[in-house]
Design a protein around this motif. Structure first.
Motif, PDB file in Angstrom:
ATOM      1  N   UNK A 105      -1.260   5.388  -9.350  1.00 38.42           N
ATOM      2  CA  UNK A 105      -1.656   5.657  -7.966  1.00 38.42           C
ATOM      3  C   UNK A 105      -1.852   4.344  -7.206  1.00 38.42           C
ATOM      4  N   UNK A 106      -2.561   3.407  -7.811  1.00 38.68           N
ATOM      5  CA  UNK A 106      -2.822   2.120  -7.166  1.00 38.68           C
ATOM      6  C   UNK A 106      -1.526   1.347  -6.952  1.00 38.68           C
ATOM      7  N   UNK A 107      -0.666   1.305  -7.963  1.00 36.82           N
ATOM      8  CA  UNK A 107       0.596   0.563  -7.842  1.00 36.82           C
ATOM      9  C   UNK A 107       1.504   1.217  -6.797  1.00 36.82           C
ATOM     10  N   UNK A 148      -0.841   1.305  10.615  1.00 38.11           N
ATOM     11  CA  UNK A 148       0.091   0.335  10.041  1.00 38.11           C
ATOM     12  C   UNK A 148       0.450   0.757   8.618  1.00 38.11           C
ATOM     13  N   UNK A 149       0.854  -0.184   7.815  1.00 38.28           N
ATOM     14  CA  UNK A 149       1.350   0.108   6.468  1.00 38.28           C
ATOM     15  C   UNK A 149       0.272   0.673   5.551  1.00 38.28           C
ATOM     16  N   UNK A 150      -0.983   0.440   5.876  1.00 34.29           N
ATOM     17  CA  UNK A 150      -2.052   0.977   5.029  1.00 34.29           C
ATOM     18  C   UNK A 150      -2.051   2.503   5.024  1.00 34.29           C
ATOM     19  N   UNK A 151      -1.690   3.105   6.151  1.00 40.73           N
ATOM     20  CA  UNK A 151      -1.640   4.563   6.214  1.00 40.73           C
ATOM     21  C   UNK A 151      -0.521   5.110   5.316  1.00 40.73           C
ATOM     22  N   UNK A 152       0.603   4.422   5.295  1.00 42.33           N
ATOM     23  CA  UNK A 152       1.697   4.827   4.402  1.00 42.33           C
ATOM     24  C   UNK A 152       1.278   4.664   2.939  1.00 42.33           C
ATOM     25  N   UNK A 153       0.530   3.606   2.635  1.00 39.77           N
ATOM     26  CA  UNK A 153       0.024   3.415   1.277  1.00 39.77           C
ATOM     27  C   UNK A 153      -0.946   4.512   0.880  1.00 39.77           C
ATOM     28  N   UNK A 154      -1.790   4.924   1.820  1.00 35.97           N
ATOM     29  CA  UNK A 154      -2.702   6.028   1.551  1.00 35.97           C
ATOM     30  C   UNK A 154      -1.931   7.319   1.313  1.00 35.97           C
ATOM     31  N   UNK A 201       1.090   7.568   0.109  1.00 33.21           N
ATOM     32  CA  UNK A 201       1.703   7.470  -1.219  1.00 33.21           C
ATOM     33  C   UNK A 201       0.668   7.736  -2.316  1.00 33.21           C
ATOM     34  N   UNK A 202      -0.544   7.265  -2.114  1.00 29.57           N
ATOM     35  CA  UNK A 202      -1.605   7.514  -3.092  1.00 29.57           C
ATOM     36  C   UNK A 202      -1.943   8.999  -3.170  1.00 29.57           C
TER      37      UNK A 202
END
Length: 101
Positions: A86-88, A64-70, A72-73
């Motif tokens: 990185x967090x933002x 889900x979206x958590x993978x995209x957030x990872x 981006x990080x």
């Protein structure tokens, strides 16, 4: 019954702290012990991130979206961005993906 569990946890935490304080300095000054102590928090944080990002129901993984957030990080880290950036970037990417779908 719950107070018994709370007291057992308190005694266990205190015993663990005393055990850590009673380790001789000669053991703590060994290069292998110092190397492990330096790398252990990184490994634990990576494991926690992996467990949170790649959740599943036992036989399959949910992406889900958590993978995209990872992702981006990771990109922000490769660009040597400060930690707060990185967090933002990660949170903003995950939020935008969730908002879109």
């Amino acid at each position: 019954m719950i107070w018994l569990g709370v007291l057992a946890c308190a005694v266990g935490c205190y015993a663990l702290k005393v055990a850590g304080l009673s380790v001789p300095a000669s053991v703590l000054e060994r290069p292998l012990v110092q190397r492990i102590a330096d790398l252990l928090p990184v490994a634990l944080l990576a494991a926690l991130i992996a467990v949170q990002v790649f959740s599943g129901d036992g036989r399959s993984l949910t992406v889900d979206a958590r993978l995209a957030g990872l992702g981006a990080a990771v990109v922000a880290l490769l660009l040597r961005a400060p930690f707060l950036v990185v967090v933002v970037a990660s949170a903003l990417t995950a939020a935008l993906i969730r908002l879109a779908g």
